[in-house]
Design an enzyme around this catalytic site. Structure first.
Site, PDB file in Angstrom:
ATOM      1  CE  LYS A  91     -24.217 -52.662 -29.465  1.00 12.31           C
ATOM      2  NZ  LYS A  91     -24.135 -53.566 -30.618  1.00 12.31           N
ATOM      3  NE  ARG A 231     -26.968 -48.157 -37.925  1.00  8.42           N
ATOM      4  CZ  ARG A 231     -26.491 -48.606 -36.771  1.00  8.42           C
ATOM      5  NH1 ARG A 231     -27.246 -48.576 -35.684  1.00  8.42           N
ATOM      6  NH2 ARG A 231     -25.281 -49.096 -36.684  1.00  8.42           N
TER       7      ARG A 231
END
Ligand code: AP5
Length: 605
Positions: A91, A231
């Site tokens: 995305k 992350r």
């Protein structure tokens, strides 16, 4: 430096050379950069509006890149796009490209939340724990953030690209209430194993905000490589849990947008994926231009056509065929159409399971006419269902034996369960079609090993059930042993071991229950009511092999019509707590507190 050249009657192409001077991102207004949880001082943003040919545009693609960036500024109605997909479906990667090409305001809930975390705000502190463990942040926090961001002037003027929102049915419902609807809902479809690889290998550049992948998009230099970060939610374990949460909510979150959904195969290279995204957006932009010009309602048609074309090209997906749950199920007796609808649904699911090599199957269908607890129970509906299913296999050349259990026990306990009384006779006298299937492809028998014959290919057992003092399970087990690898399908079986007057039946209870549980559900349908009532219908659960259990809520349209909207999906049949939580819009796995009004549903199972 700006160069402007008209690229079509509706667009201006603008080439911008980004300013080398960095400016700070305000913590309270995280903007279009992806992965803004990184130290904010590392971002280079220019928020000053630039005026060009009477168009108001922003140099919104904040990242300092050595290359000139290209923006298409549209004079037409701005685009409103949602992009959805599992974690790491790409995305963010596609959003970067969309922003470059179409100049939309990128609103990523993941980024907004990470920025709050970095800034140490109250929202950030609340969100942190959820995010780090891969869970969804509570709706009320995210929705307020999204609504505030969408209402800002830049989003209104340039159009928006909403990434990662809505993720639950209640988030989608909140948007509907605010009358916020996209023009197009893009879903990036990527298989699980690729997703995990992508997440684990993802690295972010804290200086430019660029997304890299150690294998697929390695950094350009050793210097960049040295500063890349991972992350905290990108470990394999957390990715798996994020993926599961995504799957549980995806259908429900997207159900409001089914007519504007464009599913794109996201497993290809990012350039190939973008080609398809770009083509849809350009097409849409043109339609919007036409609307602006002529006032025609072109978008919906163009979109629906493009979506239809894609679906035709990609073969028949389940969504294409699934027609939703018929309404007015409490108008009984059911209409012929409603009955036929359920027969078809059961037949398709059972055929798929048998074709997949499953041999011990059960169908549980509990619409009012098939629910022996209700006054409107109709043995004819059960027989019609059985006939339809048996003929569907006979049509494929299989020899089907339809079996009804015989009389059980002796003396005071003789007889068969009430609902089955006379059913064998009904089957014998039924119309089995013109081509003489009965006696050749269809035979009627009873339940037990003695019924298993060499020529049979498949067995359909009509509502086998235990009665007080009698247990059908032993006959059933003997029959399945004899049938060996041949499919045995139980229709609306009731195999709970009931309280028994006979000690012999109590013996081996656990093994019997274990045996009963060895049949795999290939179809399940149940209406939901408040406990102890059978009106009004509050929702439904449906499972059609090989898909997940779907939980629906029945809602009344303002027009007076009713419909079923999907709330959530589950790998296993949902528990009453899970159902109640979904109706209350609670995130999964949250400890249940008070029962609330929906708590009454807990009596249904
Ligand atoms: P968010 O940041 O939105 O995470 P996500 O949805 O899990 O998506 P990702 O950012 O992990 O992946 P992506 O699809 O953007 O993939 P990317 O382009 O980076 O949300 C994080 C958290 O915030 C959530 O878990 C939740 O806690 C919370 N949250 C967010 N929204 C919420 C909401 N609405 N409600 C409640 N909570 C919310 O690509 C991944 C990797 O693959 C990269 O390394 C990339 O280089 C590579 N890649 C991309 N495309 C390709 C390709 N075509 N081929 C090969 N590699 C590719």
């Amino acid at each position: 430096m700006l160069h402007s050249s008209p690229s079509s009657s509706f667009h201006h192409t603008t080439t911008l050379h980004p300013s080398p001077s960095p400016s700070l991102l305000s913590a309270s207004s995280p903007s279009s950069s992806r992965h803004a949880w990184l130290p904010l001082r590392h971002f280079s943003f220019q928020t000053r509006p630039l005026r060009l040919n009477n168009l108001h545009i922003h140099n919104h693609f904040a990242l300092t890149s050595p290359k000139a960036l290209k923006v298409n500024c549209s004079t037409s109605e701005p685009l409103k796009i949602m992009i959805s997909g599992a974690p790491a479906s790409g995305k963010g990667t596609q959003c970067e490209l969309i922003v470059q090409k179409f100049g939309l305001v990128h609103i990523s809930t993941g980024d907004l939340l990470r920025a709050e975390v970095v800034a140490g705000t109250e929202i950030g502190n609340k969100a942190k724990e959820f995010m780090n463990s891969g869970r969804l942040v509570p709706d009320e926090i995210v929705t307020a953030m999204v609504a505030a961001r969408l209402s800002r002037e830049d989003a209104k003027q340039r159009g928006w690209l909403l990434d990662g929102y809505p993720r639950t049915f209640s988030q989608a419902e909140s948007l509907e209430k605010m009358q916020i609807r996209p023009d197009l809902y893009i879903v990036l479809d990527v298989p699980d194993e690729i997703l995990i690889d992508r997440c684990v290998g993802r690295r972010l550049d804290p200086v430019t905000g660029k997304i890299y992948h150690l294998k697929f998009f390695p950094p350009e230099s050793e210097e960049i490589k040295a500063r890349l970060v991972m992350r905290p939610d990108d470990t394999e374990e957390k990715v798996k849990s994020r993926l599961e949460i995504y799957k549980q909510n995806a259908e429900a979150a997207s159900s409001s947008y089914s007519n504007i959904t464009k599913k794109i195969d996201g497993s290809r290279s990012k350039e190939e994926v973008f080609k398809e995204v770009e083509s849809s957006l350009s097409q849409l932009q043109q339609s919007k231009g036409k609307i602006l010009k002529s006032g025609e309602m072109e978008i919906q048609r163009t979109l629906e056509k493009s979506i239809l074309d894609t679906k035709k090209g990609s073969g028949s997906s389940r969504q294409d065929k699934w027609r939703g749950i018929p309404t007015r199920l409490n108008n009984i007796p059911h209409s012929r159409e409603i009955r036929q609808y359920f027969y078809d649904d059961v037949i398709k699911a059972t055929q798929r399971a048998v074709n997949d090599g499953k041999t011990r199957l059960k169908v549980d269908i509990n619409i009012p006419e098939l629910n022996p607890e209700m006054d409107v129970y109709r043995i004819g509906t059960l027989m019609e269902l059985v006939r339809g299913l048996a003929l569907s296999f006979a049509d494929d050349g299989k020899r089907v034996k339809v079996c009804v259990q015989g009389s059980m026990g002796e003396g005071a306990l003789a007889g068969m369960p009430l609902q089955l009384a006379g059913s064998r006779k009904i089957l014998e006298f039924m119309d089995w079609g013109d081509y003489g299937a009965k006696g050749t492809f269809i035979n009627i028998g009873s339940i037990g090993a003695a019924e298993v014959e060499e020529q049979d290919d498949l067995y359909i057992l009509v509502a086998p059930q235990n009665a007080v003092g009698n247990c059908i399970i032993d006959d059933l087990r003997a029959m399945t042993n004899a049938a060996e690898h041949r499919p045995v399908i139980l229709i609306n079986a009731r195999l709970k071991v009931l309280l028994s007057v006979s000690f012999a039946i109590t013996m081996g209870r656990d093994q019997r229950l274990k045996y009963a549980a060895s049949f795999e559900s290939c179809y399940f349908f149940r209406l939901l009511y408040y406990a102890g009532t059978q009106y009004p219908i509050m929702g439904a659960i449906r499972m059609s092999y090989p898909y997940r259990y779907e939980l629906y809520k029945r809602v009344d349209d303002p027009s007076g019509k009713e419909k079923y909207v999907i709330l959530s999906t589950f790998l296993e049949r949902p528990t009453t707590d899970e159902i109640n939580d979904a109706f209350e819009g609670k995130p999964r796995n949250e400890t249940r507190k008070g029962s609330g009004i929906w708590g009454f549903l807990s009596g249904i199972f």
